[in-house]
Design an enzyme around this catalytic site. Structure first.
Site, PDB file in Angstrom:
ATOM      1  N   ALA A   1       0.827  -1.202   0.000  1.00 18.20           N
ATOM      2  CA  ALA A   1       0.000   0.000   0.000  1.00 18.20           C
ATOM      3  C   ALA A   1       0.868   1.261   0.000  1.00 18.20           C
ATOM      4  O   ALA A   1       1.799   1.368  -0.785  1.00 18.20           O
ATOM      5  CB  ALA A   1      -0.969  -0.033   1.175  1.00 18.20           C
ATOM      6  N   SER A   2       0.631   2.185   0.916  1.00 17.01           N
ATOM      7  CA  SER A   2       1.273   3.503   0.853  1.00 17.01           C
ATOM      8  C   SER A   2       2.740   3.514   1.265  1.00 17.01           C
ATOM      9  O   SER A   2       3.395   4.560   1.146  1.00 17.01           O
ATOM     10  CB  SER A   2       0.496   4.516   1.702  1.00 17.01           C
ATOM     11  OG  SER A   2      -0.683   4.895   1.032  1.00 17.01           O
ATOM     12  N   ILE A   3       3.272   2.396   1.723  1.00 24.59           N
ATOM     13  CA  ILE A   3       4.729   2.335   1.905  1.00 24.59           C
ATOM     14  C   ILE A   3       5.406   2.488   0.539  1.00 24.59           C
ATOM     15  O   ILE A   3       6.568   2.864   0.453  1.00 24.59           O
ATOM     16  CB  ILE A   3       5.142   1.023   2.609  1.00 24.59           C
ATOM     17  CG1 ILE A   3       4.601   1.014   4.042  1.00 24.59           C
ATOM     18  CG2 ILE A   3       6.659   0.860   2.648  1.00 24.59           C
ATOM     19  CD1 ILE A   3       4.870  -0.275   4.801  1.00 24.59           C
TER      20      ILE A   3
ATOM     21  N   LYS B   1       4.997   4.864  -1.306  1.00 23.72           N
ATOM     22  CA  LYS B   1       5.399   6.275  -1.377  1.00 23.72           C
ATOM     23  C   LYS B   1       6.836   6.458  -0.900  1.00 23.72           C
ATOM     24  O   LYS B   1       7.590   7.268  -1.452  1.00 23.72           O
ATOM     25  CB  LYS B   1       4.452   7.136  -0.538  1.00 23.72           C
ATOM     26  CG  LYS B   1       3.022   7.206  -1.089  1.00 23.72           C
ATOM     27  CD  LYS B   1       2.127   8.042  -0.194  1.00 23.72           C
ATOM     28  CE  LYS B   1       0.737   8.245  -0.804  1.00 23.72           C
ATOM     29  NZ  LYS B   1      -0.064   7.020  -0.819  1.00 23.72           N
TER      30      LYS B   1
END
Length: 447
Positions: free
Chosen positions: A54-56, A58
């Site tokens: 997921a947003s890791i 980023k």
């Protein structure tokens, strides 16, 4: 899935866990796993199991941005149209505004997230700001009262509250708490052939805020960022990232591609409205590779964390006689990435501020023998059928350690948890695990 009557401690790679009340009572120092990677076929989760992070994602994208900036190829303060002319120039309240890469990585661009309704977003922001203004004075008052009554009572009250929060969290069904997953764009099924093509989802939408004026978490901002990386590097964004993963020895980190054969890939799960475990719906994440589209293993994320921590600390170690290799990034670059940015906020850590694709808590202590705030960086992730966290707690180094040449970086604790279950809160657990390991290391020093 829950393993019945399991009294083991939380491991760093798991499907979904319910167990003892004390999550950090016994924590093994190795990478282990718990639960099922595939419930229907009873495939046990292993350390090499690959899940949505997921947003890791980023944080991984930020590593690429930082490398290109160090090489002098990317100007963080240039308008994004310098690199991506396909993204239209923006007007906010009749005024021409500028979006830069620096604003994108700190979610200050004003580009929307999954919610399309500007009114709803502004109402939620105002509501959150009012609540913060009301609670902050009360929190400060309570803190002073507790400190006046003594450290022991303060700690006991805090421990009791933390325990109640953990129990409340465990007793609630994962996958049924997060209203964000009601947004339709989480469930896009269209396959985008390029990051430039995926810009069409949001590029013509109005900005929600003037760039630089307010924080608005935006995965789409990172989709635009991936287009910047693509143009600056001269390679497809996905090719550039996969090459970077090879350089970092992250050989299990790949695109969340539904068609590809990816060994050790876990299935994804949610709870439906009746509270029953079901397979997560089919989604195609090609529209957000940079902000939430990678798969990885805990081993690879630990390598990534260690590479960052090494880069951060290498400049402080003296008298190494040239035996230490340089970091993937320069120390000052990582320090810049981990410096809180004004006007930002962090939903998963009330002590933190957002920096450059990382949430950062700064070292702080107001009173002697009272609450200490350690410096650490973290990021959480929530995707369809997945939850994740990566937390880096650097060791507090003194000159005696760095000058004698007896130890080498990286020095600190890195915790990562990936889970193939939607809407599982992991940040507080990761922080507790990090603190337990840190405490154990200090006890070794004393011994």
């Amino acid at each position: 899935m829950p393993l019945e009557n399991d009294e083991r401690s939380l491991k760093v790679n798991y499907c979904y866990w319910e167990g003892t009340e004390d999550l950090t009572a016994v924590i093994p120092p190795e990478i282990t796993s718990l639960g099922y990677a595939d419930v229907e076929n009873r495939v046990i989760c292993k350390p090499e199991t690959i899940m949505r992070i997921a947003s890791i994602s980023k944080c991984l994208t930020m590593m690429a941005v930082a490398k290109l900036w160090e090489e002098g190829k990317l100007d963080l303060d240039a308008p994004v149209q310098k690199y991506v002319p396909e993204f239209p120039e923006k007007i906010y309240e009749g005024e021409k505004v500028v979006i830069t890469t620096r604003l994108l990585v700190s979610h200050l661009s004003g580009i929307r997230h999954y919610e399309k309704d500007i009114t709803k977003v502004k109402e939620e922001k105002e509501k959150a700001n009012r609540a913060f203004k009301l609670t902050k004075p009360n929190q400060e008052k309570e803190l002073k009262e507790k400190e006046a009554k003594g450290i022991e009572k303060t700690n006991s009250v805090k421990a009791k509250k933390e325990h109640e929060d953990e129990v409340k969290s465990r007793n609630s069904k994962p996958g049924r708490r997060d209203k964000e997953f009601e947004q339709e764009e989480y469930y896009l099924k269209e396959k985008f052939e390029s990051v430039i093509e995926s810009l069409k989802i949001f590029k013509n939408d109005p900005l929600f805020f003037k760039p630089g004026s307010q924080f608005l978490y935006s995965t789409y901002g990172f989709t635009l960022l991936s287009a910047v990386v693509e143009r600056v590097s001269g390679q497809k964004f996905t090719d550039y990232m996969l090459k970077m993963f090879r350089d970092l020895d992250m050989l299990s980190t790949v695109l969340d591609d539904n068609e590809a054969m990816i060994y050790n890939r876990a299935r994804c799960y949610v709870y439906n409205k009746k509270g029953r475990l079901v397979n997560a719906p089919y989604v195609d994440n090609s529209y957000k590779w940079a902000g939430g589209g990678f798969l990885s293993s805990v081993g690879d994320l630990l390598k990534f964390g260690n590479a960052l921590l090494y880069s951060y600390q290498i400049g402080r170690f003296k008298n190494t006689n040239g035996k230490l290799l340089p970091g993937y990034l320069k120390p000052d670059t990582v320090a810049m990435m981990w410096t809180p940015v004004p006007k930002t906020e962090v939903s998963w850590d009330r002590d933190g501020k957002y920096a450059m694709a990382w949430a950062v808590v700064e070292k702080k202590q107001q009173y002697g023998f009272c609450r200490q705030q350690r410096h650490y960086a973290s990021h959480t992730g929530g995707a369809v059928g997945a939850s994740s966290v990566l937390l880096i707690l650097p060791e507090e180094l003194d000159s005696q350690v760095t000058d004698n040449g007896l130890v080498a970086p990286p020095r600190g604790v890195i915790v990562t948890i990936i889970c193939n279950m939607q809407s599982v809160s992991l940040n507080s657990t990761a922080l507790k695990i990090a603190r337990e390991f840190d405490k154990e290391k200090w006890m070794q020093y004393v011994d």
